[in-house]
Design an enzyme around this catalytic site. Structure first.
Site, PDB file in Angstrom:
ATOM      1  N   ASP A   1      43.690  41.628 -24.878  1.00  0.00           N
ATOM      2  CA  ASP A   1      43.124  41.705 -26.243  1.00  0.00           C
ATOM      3  C   ASP A   1      42.154  40.548 -26.464  1.00  0.00           C
ATOM      4  OD1 ASP A   1      42.735  42.637 -28.817  1.00  0.00           O
ATOM      5  OD2 ASP A   1      44.462  41.568 -29.636  1.00  0.00           O
TER       6      ASP A   1
ATOM      7  N   ASN B   1      42.099  53.637 -28.712  1.00  0.00           N
ATOM      8  CA  ASN B   1      40.770  53.097 -28.383  1.00  0.00           C
ATOM      9  C   ASN B   1      39.702  54.185 -28.249  1.00  0.00           C
ATOM     10  OD1 ASN B   1      42.072  50.386 -26.308  1.00  0.00           O
ATOM     11  ND2 ASN B   1      41.536  50.387 -28.469  1.00  0.00           N
TER      12      ASN B   1
HETATM   13  C1  FPP Z   1      40.844  44.652 -26.288  1.00  0.00           C
HETATM   14  O1  FPP Z   1      39.898  43.734 -26.788  1.00  0.00           O
HETATM   15  C2  FPP Z   1      40.360  45.204 -25.057  1.00  0.00           C
HETATM   16  C3  FPP Z   1      40.098  46.532 -24.842  1.00  0.00           C
HETATM   17  C4  FPP Z   1      40.302  47.574 -25.838  1.00  0.00           C
HETATM   18  C5  FPP Z   1      39.557  46.980 -23.560  1.00  0.00           C
HETATM   19  C6  FPP Z   1      40.122  46.295 -22.381  1.00  0.00           C
HETATM   20  C7  FPP Z   1      39.099  46.226 -21.353  1.00  0.00           C
HETATM   21  C8  FPP Z   1      39.150  45.376 -20.331  1.00  0.00           C
HETATM   22  C9  FPP Z   1      40.283  44.477 -20.064  1.00  0.00           C
HETATM   23  C10 FPP Z   1      37.954  45.336 -19.434  1.00  0.00           C
HETATM   24  C11 FPP Z   1      38.112  45.989 -18.139  1.00  0.00           C
HETATM   25  C12 FPP Z   1      38.566  47.357 -18.245  1.00  0.00           C
HETATM   26  C13 FPP Z   1      38.645  48.166 -17.205  1.00  0.00           C
HETATM   27  C14 FPP Z   1      39.213  49.476 -17.445  1.00  0.00           C
HETATM   28  C15 FPP Z   1      38.153  47.812 -15.871  1.00  0.00           C
HETATM   29  P1  FPP Z   1      39.125  44.126 -28.103  1.00  0.00           P
HETATM   30  O2  FPP Z   1      37.871  44.819 -27.717  1.00  0.00           O
HETATM   31  O3  FPP Z   1      40.035  44.890 -28.996  1.00  0.00           O
HETATM   32  O4  FPP Z   1      38.816  42.706 -28.694  1.00  0.00           O
HETATM   33  P2  FPP Z   1      38.764  42.326 -30.243  1.00  0.00           P
HETATM   34  O5  FPP Z   1      40.123  42.594 -30.811  1.00  0.00           O
HETATM   35  O6  FPP Z   1      38.419  40.878 -30.220  1.00  0.00           O
HETATM   36  O7  FPP Z   1      37.704  43.180 -30.851  1.00  0.00           O
END
Ligand code: FPP
Length: 238
Positions: A25, A73
């Site tokens: 996250d 998501n």
């Molecule tokens: C949460 O951070 C992250 C995600 C929803 C996506 C996770 C993706 C990765 C770990 C990158 C690599 C992925 C793959 C499949 C190779 P957020 O976007 O919710 O962050 P925020 O809460 O700060 O907006």
């Protein structure tokens, strides 16, 4: 006697969790705080996955679960969803690096929700690493715990199961045959499960480093293990 006791205690504190589950996250916040577009956070998040897996396997963690993309998501803007899928699509050498670590790939998620070419890649990863025995990468992709539980119930009904025990029910979860997580780590300092491994988390310890996922590395993994080693687990006993 005192020396003997101390030695025992020290030995006990060396035990690493068998299964760590990570909630990735804070990619977006990491990028925004650096004045970068959100996708840069996901790109660095992928690099963090590699560092975390390497360190976990080096430290002897048998199972690593990763929550990379949830059923919820899919509601993000299409460009962001596509970008994350592309990061996975273009992940060269994942199978080879898992084989080198003797780590078996398992999908924890609904294959049917994922674009077909990625379904193929996921199946290929599963097949290529099927004989690996030392470690497991349990990859949470298109995953939601409620979705998993409801699917399990529907499949039990389809199979005509009349009475369910915990043992039978667990066979219908994506994690069938895997030990439950000993430690659940959520990046970014948020302290919630967000529909992650709700059934399997029953006796897990929790740890919430004040770091966004792209900043996770070997040092953070060591910190998580150290935090776990300080816990006293009783499993409902005295
Ligand atoms: C949460 O951070 C992250 C995600 C929803 C996506 C996770 C993706 C990765 C770990 C990158 C690599 C992925 C793959 C499949 C190779 P957020 O976007 O919710 O962050 P925020 O809460 O700060 O907006």
């Amino acid at each position: 006697m005192a020396w003997f006791k101390r030695k025992n205690k020290e030995q006990k504190s060396q035990v690493v969790p068998r299964h760590i589950a990570f909630i990735a996250d804070g990619n977006g916040r990491w990028a925004t705080e650096k004045g970068l577009p959100r996708f840069e956070g996901h790109k660095s998040g992928k690099e963090a996955i590699k560092k975390v897996l390497d360190r976990c396997y080096e430290r002897g963690i048998e199972i690593v679960s990763l929550f990379c993309f949830s059923t919820e998501n899919f509601n993000r803007p299409k460009e962001e969803v596509d970008y994350i899928f592309n990061l996975f699509r273009n992940w060269e050498g994942l199978a080879e690096s898992l084989i080198k670590r003797d780590a078996k790939f398992r999908l924890m998620g609904d294959l049917g929700l994922i674009p077909e070419d990625i379904q193929e890649k996921l199946k290929e990863l599963t097949e290529k690493t099927a004989d690996c025995k030392t470690h497991v990468l349990n990859f949470g992709f298109a995953y939601g715990a409620r979705h998993e539980i409801v699917n399990a119930v529907n499949n039990l009904i389809k199979d005509g199961v009349k009475e369910v025990t915990e043992e039978i029910f667990e066979k219908y979860l994506y994690t069938a045959g895997l030990a439950d997580p000993d430690l659940i780590v959520r990046a970014s300092g948020e302290q919630r499960l967000s529909n992650f491994m709700l059934y399997q988390a029953a006796y897990a310890e929790f740890y919430f480093p004040q770091k966004y996922w792209p900043d996770f590395d070997a040092k953070v993994v060591d910190e998580c293990i150290e935090a776990y080693q300080k816990r006293k687990r009783r499993f409902g006993k005295v």
